[in-house]
Each structure stands twice: as structure tokens, then as C-alpha cells.
Design an enzyme around this catalytic site. Structure first.
Site, PDB file in Angstrom:
ATOM      1  CG  ASP A 118      -1.539   1.434   1.485  1.00 31.53           C
ATOM      2  OD1 ASP A 118      -1.681   2.151   0.376  1.00 31.53           O
ATOM      3  OD2 ASP A 118      -2.067   1.562   2.602  1.00 31.53           O
TER       4      ASP A 118
ATOM      5  CE1 TYR B  78      12.407 -14.152  -2.585  1.00 28.45           C
ATOM      6  CE2 TYR B  78      14.346 -15.029  -3.197  1.00 28.45           C
ATOM      7  CZ  TYR B  78      13.712 -14.422  -2.251  1.00 28.45           C
ATOM      8  OH  TYR B  78      14.281 -13.933  -1.052  1.00 28.45           O
TER       9      TYR B  78
ATOM     10  CE  LYS C 243      14.583 -10.946  -1.289  1.00 31.04           C
ATOM     11  NZ  LYS C 243      14.429  -9.941  -0.226  1.00 31.04           N
TER      12      LYS C 243
END
Lengths: 438, 233
Positions: free
Chosen positions: B51, B138, B142
Site C-alpha cells: 500500500d 523471485y 531481488k
């Protein structure tokens, strides 16, 4: 014209850096202009020569105000009253005063302290048992307030006592009027005595109060930690001696690859030599006697790039057993100090945040890299508070803020006066933020 | 403020339920005046990392309340939720590991620059060294974070603020529960102690364990043909 630069600053302990702007001002008008025009940001802090060991004279993200341009000294030889600019150092004042056979009654272990710094820390010296702190000889201060107004305060005013020992957080000291003491010569008659342990040191120091104007002891806290040392006693002398007339310190100690040369072994070797050095007996130049550390310029480089901290506390007379516990703890950590100093204080000043009060004060220097030292000092602080003692904030960079109200019971009184002098919190320091002083 | 032992006083751990984050914070040298603020999905400093407005609100509050000496950002998603499609898992991981974390780093760095002191620890991963078929999604999130953090560290030079990167390999934690141990696997506590070391290290990047630095070098140096064979095993 003022000059502004942004860079990293450290306290004398060099154990951490703080980035801020430094504004060197050439006039009081300019300073007033700066305070009223500039956006507040992280606040302002008047500084001297950064001789405070920790973060008292640092203001990261804010502005440091360098007042060394306020460097005038005027002395009325008939009354012994001096009016001195905030940027004047103790050594400069001593030299000017000696020309009229006068001397500041209270001077600290280094002459590189400005008048502003001497007020902010309410410094003390070897004469505390007789003369009290620096403020005892001050008759008036001229202070620049956060509003830009300039006010004169005397010992009749609460603002005077809030500023004394107030760590620069009440305003910028511009000028100090003080009463000098008349002396017969530029020397001190010094007597030194070797003592073999702490009990004997306390005995000799305590017994010397009545006969000597200046008393202090170097204490050896290495090896067996029994507290052997050399007690140094002095009075103002009658015969003048030749003395070096220069405003700079001795040869500079360079930083050698940022290395720390203070180890248990080097301290032990140094202390062994120091303990056995020939004892002084006779006249010594006042400057040399009062400021032994100034013989080597930037001696703080000896601890290397990680720096060191100085720990100074005061404890009531009758509570000496706390020394034994401290020494045992330091011994188990193999924490050796080559600058241990013991002194008996006289009466406390009226200033709520002034450190000295009746009792014993011990000062120790340590590398920040001694394993376990941080935890040990935190535990010792608590014992100290339980025994009614306190530490000297101008030396500090690590005490827990929760202990400050107990150490300085008049903290709230000081805060109230400070708030009336600086309602918006213009004056700030890293130490004030760390210890939630304001 | 850091104290005279360079020990942080007020710390924020973003990802308050992160095992690695907690292991780092609890292994810092003891400091009796320390305050650790946990920023997590629930609690006083509640934050949903995805958010944007929430990120802005929480960072503003942390710094409005006082100087922050250290922020550890330990939020991360592997993107292996079996209830979601591969594509949705990828988006979720991107939103947390890259968008959320990088935005937080930016906001925190801005505020720390104003106070002119502070440390930030970002947690990257060995997975970003070179794409492998089993974890490149993933790894890419990163890699983006790692690239940004290295740049931010350079940009922070001379501001008084420092940023360090921890690159763990396989850590046996809740996040990796049920997965086969990879080579050089370490425990959460071990990873935490590498995190503490990263903070005092002069180097920008700390690998956990240290040996991974050399493994990464080998990984990057292998010719594609050989790397393909090894990584598809």
C-alpha cells in the site's frame, strides 16, 4: 562575512562522526540575522573548540555556530574584572591576565576551552574545593536568545543559572564578565607525593584541602588496579619562572593509519614509567601546571580511528566503596586507563545542570573497543545512581536517558526555564536528542 | 542517536514478524536505552507493504516521532503460494520485494538525509546472482532491489547515512519450510549474526554465509552450457 561549510565533526573522543553545517560568524549582527531569517531545520548550536568528548557539541543535520570571531579581551587591572568574548580560550585569557598579575580562579585541564564552552559545561579545575566551578567567578553573561534578542544575565537571574552548565541549549553566549584573582607570579608552587593505593590517595587528597589551592591525583588503573598514583598539590607561587609564550599546543600527535595504541600492555608500561617519574617539588609555570594535556597537540589520535570515551562521575564522600567495585569490574575486563584522575570536589553551584558537587570525582579514558565495556558501564551507571552519584554530561556519549532525571534531579526546573528562553526549540544538539534533555 | 559505541538507540524493523529481521535486531550489542519499533501487518505501526499511501504514512510517523538510527527492511515473498497462479505469485513478489521495498528505501533515505545520520539494512538474496529455472522470478525481484540498493548506497555517500546489503543464501526458516535444504544452508540465528556484522562492516555487501561470495563468483563465471546443466538438476 560568514563562511558556511558542511562536513563531519566529532567530539574530542572521536568515537563517532556527525554531519552538519558550520557557520563561522564575524559579527553579532550577522548571527541575529541568521537566526531570524534561516529556516529552522534541525536547529542551531553554538560551538567552541570541540573539546567536549561526546556529542554535546554536535548537531547532525543542523547548524553549528562558530563564534571564535568574538575574541576580544579587556581587563580592568585595578578591579581585576575582565570582559571577554565568547570565542576567547582559557589559555588566551590566562596570558592576558598574567600581564596584570591576574589569573582566572577556575581553569580546566586543557586551556583550549572557549569562554562559551566554559559556561556551557560549567567547567571545574584543580581548585574546585576552594573556588567552586567557573560560574563562581562570572558576574555577567551576554546571551543571544532564540528570538534574536540579546540579554545580559547576572547570578541574580534564573536564566544565568540555566545557561551555566546548560550545554549551549539556552542560547549563544556572546560575552562573559568575570572576576580574576590577583597572583604574585606566573608560577605555582607544586608538591607531588607518590601513594601506593586508593586508600592512601583519598587520605592525602582529603587532608590537603585546607593547605592547598589546587589538588588532584593521577591514578594508575592498570596492572593490579589498587589505585596507586601521584598526588599533585599546589598553591600560587611567589617566584616567576620562564614559560613558553605561544597560543598553540606542543608537537602534534599524528594519527598513524587510524591505529589504536592504547592496549593493556602499553598502558601498563606507560603507567609504570609515570608512577616512577621524578616528583616535582617547586615552582612550575601556571600554564604548564594547569594544563598538562596541552603539551601534546591532538593527543586524542592515540586511540585510533574508533576513538575513545571519557567516563567521569562524582560520588558522595562516604560512598568510596563504589570505587572497589568499579576497579574489580575494569580489571576483569582488562580495561586499562592511562588517564585516571581523582579529585575531591567542594560545594555545588546553583546551576541545575552543573555537574560538580561535594564528593569524589573520578575520570577515566577507554578505547571504545574494549570488549564488554559498554554493558559494564551501563550496569555501573545504575549502581552509581543507586548510590546517589552522577556522570558529567560534557564527557558523555553513552549513558541511558532514563537515568538522567535521577542524576540531575533539577532537570525539570532547568527544562522550564529553558522553555521560556527558547519556546520553539531552536537550540539543539545530538546529546540533547539522545538524552531527551529538552 | 548512535551512542559512543556506535550502537543504535531507536530502531525500526520493517517486517516485524520476519525471523531474519528479528534475529538481526536481537543480536545487536545490548543497549539499555534501545527502542525497537516493529512495523508489521498488524500492531501499532501496521503496514501493508503493497500500500503506497501506507508506506508514506508509516515512514513519516517513524521519523516525526524522533530520530531513527537504524532501519532493517526484512519484508519478502518467495512467491510460492500454491493457491495462486504462477503469474499472480510473480506479481505479489514484485509488489513486496521490489515495489514496496524500494519505495520504502527511497522514503527512509530521504528522511535519514535530513537527520544526517542513520543506517539502513536491506536484505537481498543469493537468488539474484544468476537466473536459475527454479527461482528466477523471485530472483528477478531481488535483483531489482539489489541493483537499486547499490545505487542508493552510492547516492548516500557524504550524507551521513549509510546503507548495507545482506545477501543470504538458503536460510532454514518458516519461509523455506518444506523446501529441500540447498547447499550452504544456514539457520535464522546464523543469518542474523551476519546481518549484525553487515552493519559494522566497511563493505557494502555481506554474504550469509561469507563463502557465498566465492560461490557467486563461480556461478557468474561459468559458461552458459555448464551453468545450464548444473542449474537444471
Amino acid at each position: 562575512m560568514s563562511t558556511t561549510s558542511s562536513s563531519e565533526f566529532s567530539g574530542w573522543g572521536k568515537n563517532f562522526q556527525s554531519r552538519s553545517e558550520r557557520v563561522a560568524l564575524s559579527s553579532i549582527d550577522e548571527l541575529q540575522g541568521l537566526l531570524t531569517k534561516a529556516g529552522r531545520g534541525r536547529g542551531f548550536l553554538p560551538i567552541g573548540l570541540h573539546r567536549s568528548y561526546g556529542d554535546s557539541a554536535l548537531n547532525s543535520g543542523g547548524t553549528l555556530i562558530d563564534l571564535s570571531a568574538l575574541n576580544t579581551i579587556s581587563i580592568d587591572a585595578s578591579t581585576g574584572v575582565a570582559v571577554v568574548g565568547a570565542g576567547v580560550t582559557i589559555t588566551q585569557l590566562e596570558r592576558a591576565a598574567l600581564m596584570h598579575s591576574l589569573f582566572p580562579p577556575v581553569v580546566p585541564g586543557t586551556g583550549f576551552v572557549t569562554m562559551g564552552g566554559a559556561i556551557a559545561a560549567d567547567i571545574h579545575g584543580k581548585s574546585h574545593h576552594r573556588t567552586g566551578t567557573f560560574s563562581a567567578c562570572v558576574r555577567r553573561i551576554k546571551l543571544l536568545l532564540a528570538s534574536g534578542a540579546i540579554a545580559d544575565y547576572t547570578p541574580e537571574d534564573a536564566e544565568f543559572w540555566a545557561t551555566v552548565g546548560g550545554l549551549g541549549l539556552t542560547g549563544a553566549v556572546l560575552e562573559v564578565e568575570l572576576q580574576l584573582k590577583s597572583v604574585k607570579s606566573n608560577s605555582a608552587d607544586v608538591t607531588e607525593r607518590r601513594v601506593k593505593n586508593l586508600a592512601e590517595m583519598i587520605d592525602v587528597l582529603g587532608g590537603a584541602d585546607a593547605d592547598f589551592e589546587h589538588t588532584v591525583a593521577w591514578i594508575d588503573l592498570s596492572g593490579d588496579y589498587r589505585g596507586r598514583g601521584v598526588v599533585s598539590l599546589g598553591n600560587y607561587g611567589a617566584t616567576s619562572v620562564k614559560s613558553k609564550d605561544s597560543n598553540s599546543a606542543g608537537p602534534k600527535l599524528p594519527s598513524i593509519a587510524g591505529k589504536n595504541f592504547i592496549t593493556p600492555l602499553s598502558v601498563r608500561a606507560f603507567n609504570e614509567i609515570w608512577f616512577r617519574k621524578p616528583l616535582k617539588n617547586g615552582p612550575v609555570a601556571l600554564g604548564k601546571y594547569m594544563h598538562p594535556l596541552d603539551g601534546i597537540n591532538e593527543w586524542n589520535n592515540i586511540y585510533g580511528r574508533d576513538g575513545f570515551l571519557q567516563y567521569q562521575f562524582v560520588i558522595d564522600i562516604g560512598k568510596e566503596e563504589i570505587f572497589e567495585r568499579l576497579f574489580a569490574g575494569l580489571r576483569s575486563l582488562k580495561a586499562a586507563s592511562f588517564l585516571g584522575v581523582l579529585k575531591k570536589f567542594g560545594e555545588q553551584s546553583q546551576a541545575p545542570m552543573s555537574f560538580p558537587r561535594r564528593g569524589w570525582t573520578l575520570t577515566l579514558d577507554y578505547s571504545t573497543k574494549v570488549p564488554g565495556l559498554e554493558k559494564f558501564l551501563q550496569e555501573f551507571d545504575e549502581e552509581l545512581v543507586a548510590a546517589g552519584g552522577r556522570i558529567y554530561l560534557i564527557k558523555d556519549s553513552r549513558v541511558s536517558p532514563s537515568l538522567i532525571p535521577a542524576m540531575y534531579p533539577e532537570l525539570n526546573k532547568w527544562r522550564e526555564i529553558r522553555r521560556t528562553m527558547d519556546p520553539t526549540g531552536l537550540w539543539q544538539s545530538d546529546q540533547a536528542r539522545r538524552l531527551h534533555l529538552c | 542517536m548512535l551512542n559512543g559505541f556506535k550502537n543504535p538507540g531507536r530502531i525500526a524493523l520493517i517486517g516485524g514478524s520476519s525471523e531474519i529481521g528479528m534475529a538481526i535486531v536481537t543480536q545487536l550489542p545490548e543497549n539499555k536505552s534501545r527502542q525497537v519499533i516493529l512495523v508489521d501487518r498488524i500492531g501499532e505501526y501496521a503496514l501493508d507493504v503493497t500500500d503506497k499511501a501506507g508506506r508514506e504514512r508509516v515512514v513519516a510517523r517513524l521519523f516525526d516521532e524522533g530520530d531513527v538510527d537504524l532501519v532493517v527492511i526484512a519484508v519478502g515473498l518467495l512467491g510460492n503460494n500454491t493457491e495462486l497462479s504462477m503469474a499472480d505469485n510473480l506479481v505479489a513478489a514484485m509488489e513486496v520485494n521490489y515495489v514496496g521495498t524500494v519505495h520504502l528505501l527511497e522514503l527512509i533515505a530521504e528522511r535519514m538525509k535530513k537527520q544526517a545520520h542513520g543506517q539502513i539494512l536491506a536484505i537481498s538474496s543469493f537468488a539474484q546472482v544468476r537466473p536459475r529455472p527454479d527461482n528466477f522470478r523471485y530472483g528477478s525481484t531481488k535483483a531489482g532491489l539489489d541493483f537499486y540498493a547499490r545505487g542508493l548506497a552510492l547516492a548516500l555517500d557524504g550524507t551521513g547515512v549509510s546503507l548495507k546489503i545482506l545477501r543470504p543464501g538458503f536460510v532454514r526458516s518458516k519461509m523455506t519450510a518444506g523446501m529441500d535444504n540447498a547447499p550452504f544452508a544456514i539457520t535464522v540465528q546464523e543469518c542474523g549474526s551476519y546481518g549484525v556484522r553487515a552493519l559494522t562492516s566497511r563493505r557494502l555487501v555481506t554474504w550469509a554465509p561469507s563463502l557465498l561470495k566465492y560461490v557467486a563468483f563461480v556461478f557468474k563465471s561459468l559458461p552458459p552450457m555448464i551453468f545450464r546443466k548444473i542449474s537444471s538438476r
